[in-house]
Motif scaffolding. Sequence first.
Motif, PDB file in Angstrom:
ATOM      1  N   GLU A 114      21.176 -12.063  -7.837  1.00 44.81           N
ATOM      2  CA  GLU A 114      22.250 -11.528  -8.692  1.00 44.81           C
ATOM      3  C   GLU A 114      21.682 -10.925  -9.970  1.00 44.81           C
ATOM      4  OE1 GLU A 114      26.016 -13.580  -9.432  1.00 44.81           O
ATOM      5  OE2 GLU A 114      25.534 -14.828  -7.698  1.00 44.81           O
ATOM      6  N   ILE A 115      20.636 -11.572 -10.502  1.00 45.11           N
ATOM      7  CA  ILE A 115      20.017 -11.061 -11.730  1.00 45.11           C
ATOM      8  C   ILE A 115      19.239  -9.781 -11.394  1.00 45.11           C
ATOM      9  CG2 ILE A 115      18.394 -11.577 -13.611  1.00 45.11           C
ATOM     10  CD1 ILE A 115      20.531 -13.590 -13.739  1.00 45.11           C
ATOM     11  N   ASP A 116      18.507  -9.821 -10.297  1.00 43.31           N
ATOM     12  CA  ASP A 116      17.672  -8.669  -9.933  1.00 43.31           C
ATOM     13  C   ASP A 116      18.485  -7.432  -9.595  1.00 43.31           C
ATOM     14  OD1 ASP A 116      15.452 -10.081 -10.421  1.00 43.31           O
ATOM     15  OD2 ASP A 116      15.003 -10.592  -8.329  1.00 43.31           O
ATOM     16  N   GLU A 117      19.718  -7.668  -9.141  1.00 42.25           N
ATOM     17  CA  GLU A 117      20.604  -6.536  -8.856  1.00 42.25           C
ATOM     18  C   GLU A 117      20.799  -5.673 -10.096  1.00 42.25           C
ATOM     19  OE1 GLU A 117      24.513  -7.697  -7.445  1.00 42.25           O
ATOM     20  OE2 GLU A 117      23.513  -8.516  -5.674  1.00 42.25           O
ATOM     21  N   VAL A 118      20.794  -6.314 -11.243  1.00 44.39           N
ATOM     22  CA  VAL A 118      21.101  -5.610 -12.487  1.00 44.39           C
ATOM     23  C   VAL A 118      19.836  -5.123 -13.189  1.00 44.39           C
ATOM     24  CG1 VAL A 118      22.256  -5.807 -14.714  1.00 44.39           C
ATOM     25  CG2 VAL A 118      23.152  -7.041 -12.739  1.00 44.39           C
ATOM     26  N   ARG A 119      18.784  -5.952 -13.140  1.00 51.58           N
ATOM     27  CA  ARG A 119      17.561  -5.575 -13.857  1.00 51.58           C
ATOM     28  C   ARG A 119      16.833  -4.445 -13.147  1.00 51.58           C
ATOM     29  NH1 ARG A 119      13.624 -10.236 -14.371  1.00 51.58           N
ATOM     30  NH2 ARG A 119      12.364  -8.575 -15.238  1.00 51.58           N
ATOM     31  N   ILE A 120      16.118  -3.655 -13.954  1.00 48.52           N
ATOM     32  CA  ILE A 120      15.341  -2.561 -13.371  1.00 48.52           C
ATOM     33  C   ILE A 120      13.957  -2.601 -13.989  1.00 48.52           C
ATOM     34  CG2 ILE A 120      15.102  -0.041 -13.283  1.00 48.52           C
ATOM     35  CD1 ILE A 120      18.106   0.158 -13.335  1.00 48.52           C
ATOM     36  N   ASP A 121      12.942  -2.411 -13.198  1.00 49.44           N
ATOM     37  CA  ASP A 121      11.587  -2.276 -13.724  1.00 49.44           C
ATOM     38  C   ASP A 121      10.791  -1.420 -12.744  1.00 49.44           C
ATOM     39  OD1 ASP A 121       9.310  -2.467 -15.132  1.00 49.44           O
ATOM     40  OD2 ASP A 121       9.223  -4.659 -15.170  1.00 49.44           O
ATOM     41  N   THR A 122      10.920  -0.114 -12.890  1.00 43.99           N
ATOM     42  CA  THR A 122      10.310   0.777 -11.901  1.00 43.99           C
ATOM     43  C   THR A 122       8.914   1.206 -12.314  1.00 43.99           C
ATOM     44  OG1 THR A 122      11.143   2.740 -13.010  1.00 43.99           O
ATOM     45  CG2 THR A 122      12.540   1.793 -11.299  1.00 43.99           C
ATOM     46  N   GLY A 123       8.677   1.222 -13.639  1.00 37.60           N
ATOM     47  CA  GLY A 123       7.379   1.698 -14.119  1.00 37.60           C
ATOM     48  C   GLY A 123       7.242   3.215 -14.013  1.00 37.60           C
ATOM     49  N   SER A 124       8.247   3.883 -13.457  1.00 40.00           N
ATOM     50  CA  SER A 124       8.140   5.349 -13.355  1.00 40.00           C
ATOM     51  C   SER A 124       8.828   6.008 -14.549  1.00 40.00           C
ATOM     52  CB  SER A 124       8.752   5.814 -12.042  1.00 40.00           C
ATOM     53  OG  SER A 124      10.068   5.351 -11.966  1.00 40.00           O
ATOM     54  N   VAL A 125       8.885   7.315 -14.521  1.00 39.41           N
ATOM     55  CA  VAL A 125       9.447   8.033 -15.663  1.00 39.41           C
ATOM     56  C   VAL A 125      10.946   7.751 -15.789  1.00 39.41           C
ATOM     57  CG1 VAL A 125      10.025  10.332 -16.519  1.00 39.41           C
ATOM     58  CG2 VAL A 125       7.747   9.859 -15.659  1.00 39.41           C
ATOM     59  N   ILE A 161      16.010   5.718 -14.947  1.00 40.30           N
ATOM     60  CA  ILE A 161      15.789   4.545 -15.792  1.00 40.30           C
ATOM     61  C   ILE A 161      14.462   3.903 -15.404  1.00 40.30           C
ATOM     62  CG2 ILE A 161      16.682   2.270 -16.454  1.00 40.30           C
ATOM     63  CD1 ILE A 161      19.486   3.395 -15.601  1.00 40.30           C
ATOM     64  N   ARG A 162      13.626   3.699 -16.403  1.00 41.88           N
ATOM     65  CA  ARG A 162      12.326   3.085 -16.158  1.00 41.88           C
ATOM     66  C   ARG A 162      12.463   1.570 -16.197  1.00 41.88           C
ATOM     67  NH1 ARG A 162       6.768   4.469 -17.707  1.00 41.88           N
ATOM     68  NH2 ARG A 162       5.666   2.583 -18.308  1.00 41.88           N
ATOM     69  N   LYS A 163      13.212   1.103 -17.203  1.00 37.83           N
ATOM     70  CA  LYS A 163      13.361  -0.341 -17.342  1.00 37.83           C
ATOM     71  C   LYS A 163      14.735  -0.656 -17.918  1.00 37.83           C
ATOM     72  CE  LYS A 163      11.082  -3.324 -20.304  1.00 37.83           C
ATOM     73  NZ  LYS A 163       9.855  -3.855 -20.881  1.00 37.83           N
ATOM     74  N   ALA A 164      15.383  -1.686 -17.413  1.00 30.88           N
ATOM     75  CA  ALA A 164      16.652  -2.157 -17.982  1.00 30.88           C
ATOM     76  C   ALA A 164      16.587  -3.675 -18.004  1.00 30.88           C
ATOM     77  CB  ALA A 164      17.819  -1.680 -17.135  1.00 30.88           C
ATOM     78  N   GLU A 165      16.743  -4.234 -19.200  1.00 35.56           N
ATOM     79  CA  GLU A 165      16.529  -5.670 -19.348  1.00 35.56           C
ATOM     80  C   GLU A 165      17.418  -6.259 -20.423  1.00 35.56           C
ATOM     81  OE1 GLU A 165      11.981  -6.987 -18.431  1.00 35.56           O
ATOM     82  OE2 GLU A 165      12.626  -6.858 -20.517  1.00 35.56           O
ATOM     83  N   VAL A 166      17.703  -7.546 -20.305  1.00 34.17           N
ATOM     84  CA  VAL A 166      18.428  -8.234 -21.362  1.00 34.17           C
ATOM     85  C   VAL A 166      17.434  -8.639 -22.456  1.00 34.17           C
ATOM     86  CG1 VAL A 166      19.764 -10.307 -21.920  1.00 34.17           C
ATOM     87  CG2 VAL A 166      20.176  -9.100 -19.781  1.00 34.17           C
ATOM     88  N   GLY A 167      17.833  -8.463 -23.709  1.00 35.86           N
ATOM     89  CA  GLY A 167      16.980  -8.916 -24.814  1.00 35.86           C
ATOM     90  C   GLY A 167      16.867  -7.885 -25.920  1.00 35.86           C
ATOM     91  N   ASP A 168      16.352  -8.319 -27.075  1.00 38.96           N
ATOM     92  CA  ASP A 168      16.175  -7.415 -28.210  1.00 38.96           C
ATOM     93  C   ASP A 168      15.063  -6.403 -27.917  1.00 38.96           C
ATOM     94  OD1 ASP A 168      18.143  -8.642 -29.645  1.00 38.96           O
ATOM     95  OD2 ASP A 168      16.788 -10.070 -30.611  1.00 38.96           O
ATOM     96  N   ILE A 169      14.988  -5.360 -28.748  1.00 36.15           N
ATOM     97  CA  ILE A 169      13.942  -4.356 -28.574  1.00 36.15           C
ATOM     98  C   ILE A 169      12.641  -4.885 -29.176  1.00 36.15           C
ATOM     99  CG2 ILE A 169      13.182  -2.032 -29.234  1.00 36.15           C
ATOM    100  CD1 ILE A 169      16.112  -1.156 -29.051  1.00 36.15           C
TER     101      ILE A 169
END
Length: 591
Positions: free
Chosen positions: A343-354, A380-388
């Motif tokens: 469920e968490i991975d469905e939302v998170r993204i970490d492709t490392g691409s442009v 989208i290269r990365k989408a994550e919960v948390g501060d910048i």
Amino acid sequence: MTDKKNLRTPIVCVMGHVDHGKTTLLDKIRGTAIVRGEAGAITQHIGATEVPIDAIVDKLGDPRLRDHFIVPGLLFIDTPGHHAFTTLRSRGGALADLAIVVVDINEGFKPQTYESLQILKRFKTPFVVVANKIDRIGGWVSQKDLPFAATFKKQSYDVQAMLETKLYEVIGELYNQGFAAERYDRVTNFQKMLGVVPVSAVTGEGIPDVLMVLLGLTQKFLEANLQYSAKGPGVGTVLEVKEEKGLGATLDVILYDGTLKKGDTVVIGSLGEPIQTKVRALLKPRELSEIRYESKFQQVNKVTAAAGVKISAPGLEGALAGSPIRVATEENLDEIVAQVKSEIDEVRIDTGSVGILIKADTLGSLEALVHEFRKDEVPIRKAEVGDISHRDAIEASTVEDPLYSVLIGFNVKVHPDARDFLQESTVKVLTSDVIYRLVEDYQKYVKEQQELAEKKIFETIIRPGKFKILPGCVFRQSKPAVVGVRVLGGVVRTNADVMLENGTVIGKIKGLQSDGENIPSARVGKEVAMAIDGATVGRQIKEEDVLYINVPERHAKVLEHEIYNSLSTDEKETLDIFLMLKRKDNPFWAK
Ligand SMILES: Nc1nc2c(ncn2[C@@H]2O[C@H](COP(=O)(O)OP(=O)(O)OP(=O)(O)O)[C@@H](O)[C@H]2O)c(=O)[nH]1
């Protein structure tokens, strides 16, 4: 007929623009029910307030309605705003079963009103629109806590007319947003039409009507959603991760299915592996009459959906707001852990691409943002919960394409070391607490970048010739004028039109000579003699004038290619960006 025992309390969220009265409305709903006494005693949950059906029926003034309604009451999420709504996600959708959109009838629609409507449309959540602050309509005579219909009749004709006008402005706006709407007491089919209830959250007028429409929506839309199993394992969503004195990290949870007991093993979403822990204590707010106790919480042994509860357990640090919480047994623990993780991975993204980087405060808001940017086909290269963080800043700075060297932050902070780094870098940082504003800001940024590149390209490449008439170098006044020039930019060539900076064409280059030889063209830096047909020195042109070469559209392409090969690395880079921006598959180009 459905067995009432198997239907849980529907969960309701209040949304709308800042200051339109969400908090006042929630307070009033709570207050109204408290005053009722025994039958109407509300139950205070963690993060939510439960208004029992009896209190609502009593307000409506017709006891026969009691048997008509199929749910035990309504559970209002205490935090207003669409942010709460999106945070509270359940697998595949929104956790809230119903929503109220509050609009100040005197102000009309504002950005967050539109945003709320879009979110509800996307999640297909049934809702009612509250046209709030009717007591501000000039001449309105307030009647405390009454159904709207009862107070409306007591107003003068002028006031009634004014209210109708304003109400239909709200209804008109809803139509513009794609919602068929009508004053709630004129709606015959809530499946086809949205109900708008005039309300004063301050005096309470119209609130019984809002509650009634919500119950009506429950009957129409939600019977299947509200089936639950009281004995089944608890399933919920983390509303907030909170430090409590003496308890450490605790979770405020809305349970929407099953039962949660003290001692249960629970699995909770986090950025890394899901947290597995045992519930040490389940806490509910203390009754008001018990304030003599030191703690504001009381312990309970179990809660059954729908309910809001605080969980105290070891190892809750790192739990994600908006993530799922599930009760597991020894047998199914691995399966539940895998479920929560997916469920968490469905939302998170970490492709490392442009692509751009997105940070949000909760899983739900992250999901909403990712959805919006994907709708626009933004990579989208990365989408994550948390501060910048500093790491995010560095990562964004490694993206070369200025369109994607962008950090989007929703409701998050920028860490000081990241801020320092970003100030020195070319990374574009966009932060806001309105999702659609971030999308809009990004679109605006992309447009700016395109215009910038285009301007640069036009000045340095496409507009190929820019030259200056040298002082003391007028060899002939006219027909044709012959002057000595220095090429300041690009290329000048015979048969090209000569124009002023404002684009007015004043003549044509008839010939070019260098060292007495005829030449077809001259590049930047060269000094040549130029014959200009059509212009007269002293009239259209004079010494020291800077003139330009006009490039007809059809030549531009050839020229682009021809010139490209003779460009410096810097110029090539600019042109590359330009060409990339112009690509057909660039989603922004068409806009
Ligand atoms: N006259 C009048 N004032 C109202 C009414 N509802 C809210 N207000 C006032 O409007 C202001 C904003 O109300 P809130 O309930 O704080 O609005 P909100 O939408 O919760 O605002 P945020 O929480 O900041 O998003 C307050 O001063 C309220 O007293 C109403 O029905 N009539």
